[in-house]
Scaffold this motif. Structure first.
Motif, mmCIF file in Angstrom:
data_model
loop_
_atom_site.group_PDB
_atom_site.id
_atom_site.type_symbol
_atom_site.label_atom_id
_atom_site.label_comp_id
_atom_site.label_asym_id
_atom_site.label_seq_id
_atom_site.Cartn_x
_atom_site.Cartn_y
_atom_site.Cartn_z
ATOM 1 N N ALA A 1 5.731 -24.860 -1.573
ATOM 2 C CA ALA A 1 4.334 -25.196 -1.877
ATOM 3 C C ALA A 1 3.691 -24.076 -2.698
ATOM 4 C CB ALA A 1 3.554 -25.437 -0.594
ATOM 5 N N LEU A 2 3.952 -22.822 -2.332
ATOM 6 C CA LEU A 2 3.403 -21.690 -3.070
ATOM 7 C C LEU A 2 3.915 -21.683 -4.513
ATOM 8 C CD1 LEU A 2 1.737 -19.068 -3.051
ATOM 9 C CD2 LEU A 2 3.834 -17.882 -2.359
ATOM 10 N N PHE A 3 5.210 -21.919 -4.700
ATOM 11 C CA PHE A 3 5.772 -21.971 -6.048
ATOM 12 C C PHE A 3 5.204 -23.148 -6.840
ATOM 13 C CE2 PHE A 3 8.572 -18.688 -4.864
ATOM 14 C CZ PHE A 3 9.287 -18.265 -5.972
ATOM 15 N N HIS A 4 4.929 -24.268 -6.147
ATOM 16 C CA HIS A 4 4.348 -25.430 -6.824
ATOM 17 C C HIS A 4 2.877 -25.205 -7.172
ATOM 18 C CE1 HIS A 4 7.875 -27.975 -6.184
ATOM 19 N NE2 HIS A 4 7.297 -28.829 -7.010
ATOM 20 N N ILE A 5 2.289 -24.139 -6.677
ATOM 21 C CA ILE A 5 0.939 -23.736 -7.079
ATOM 22 C C ILE A 5 1.013 -22.720 -8.213
ATOM 23 C CG2 ILE A 5 -1.100 -22.416 -6.338
ATOM 24 C CD1 ILE A 5 -0.789 -23.808 -3.577
#
Length: 187
Positions: free
Chosen positions: A51-55
């Motif tokens: 999720a962090l990488f997708h942000i």
């Protein structure tokens, strides 16, 4: 902007579909890892980092895209549409090639980083395109992050219960969606 605005809802739906399309990579790779066996703590860690990488990846892409847009103007819109077309076509091609993906230890730091980067790298490219179109940054990164994290959880959790066929078709479906948005932006 008015919450009932058709423009806002259109952007919300478009970004949501793109977020789901990009999250399908996390779902399909998560299925593969889940089928090998995974603990709940690992599901939480992998999904959070994904999720962090997708942000972060689309945010970096959007900054890059807005810079390119300022330099190139109207040509940047065409470039963004072409980029989505190419990315979508590549995702469909990769899924049809049915090449065995390399295995790695998802519990290690580097394995976790590799998984998260591999499923979110497409988000950077889409972010570049969206940056050229001056999309809503906050809505985009939050929806991409939620979709990436959620699809990762779903893929990892279901991995033990479903067959490999979902992974193949998930990436192809995501590619078709991005290809369609590329055509839409070019018309």
């Amino acid at each position: 902007m008015d919450l009932a605005s058709p423009l806002l809802w259109g952007q919300f739906i478009s970004i949501g579909l793109m977020a789901l399309a990009l999250g399908l990579d996390a779902l399909s790779l998560g299925l593969g890892i889940g089928m090998r066996g995974i603990r709940k703590l690992d599901i939480a860690k992998i999904s959070s980092i994904t999720a962090l990488f997708h942000i972060l990846m689309p945010l970096a892409g959007m900054w890059t895209g807005s810079y390119i847009s300022a330099l190139l103007g109207k040509v940047a819109t065409i470039c963004g549409g072409v980029l989505l077309l190419l990315l979508g076509a590549h995702m469909v091609y990769s899924s049809l090639r049915a090449e065995e993906s390399p295995t790695y230890n998802h519990r290690s730091f580097w394995g976790l980083m590799l998984f998260s980067l591999s499923v979110s790298i497409d988000s950077f490219s889409v972010g570049v395109s969206l940056g050229m179109f001056a999309g809503d940054v906050l809505m985009t990164v939050l929806m991409f992050g939620m979709a990436g994290g959620l699809m990762s959880v779903v893929g990892l959790a279901l991995g033990r219960r479903v067959g490999e066929w979902v992974g193949e078709y998930g990436e192809a479906l995501g590619g078709v969606i991005l290809f369609a948005f590329g055509i839409r932006f070019l018309l």
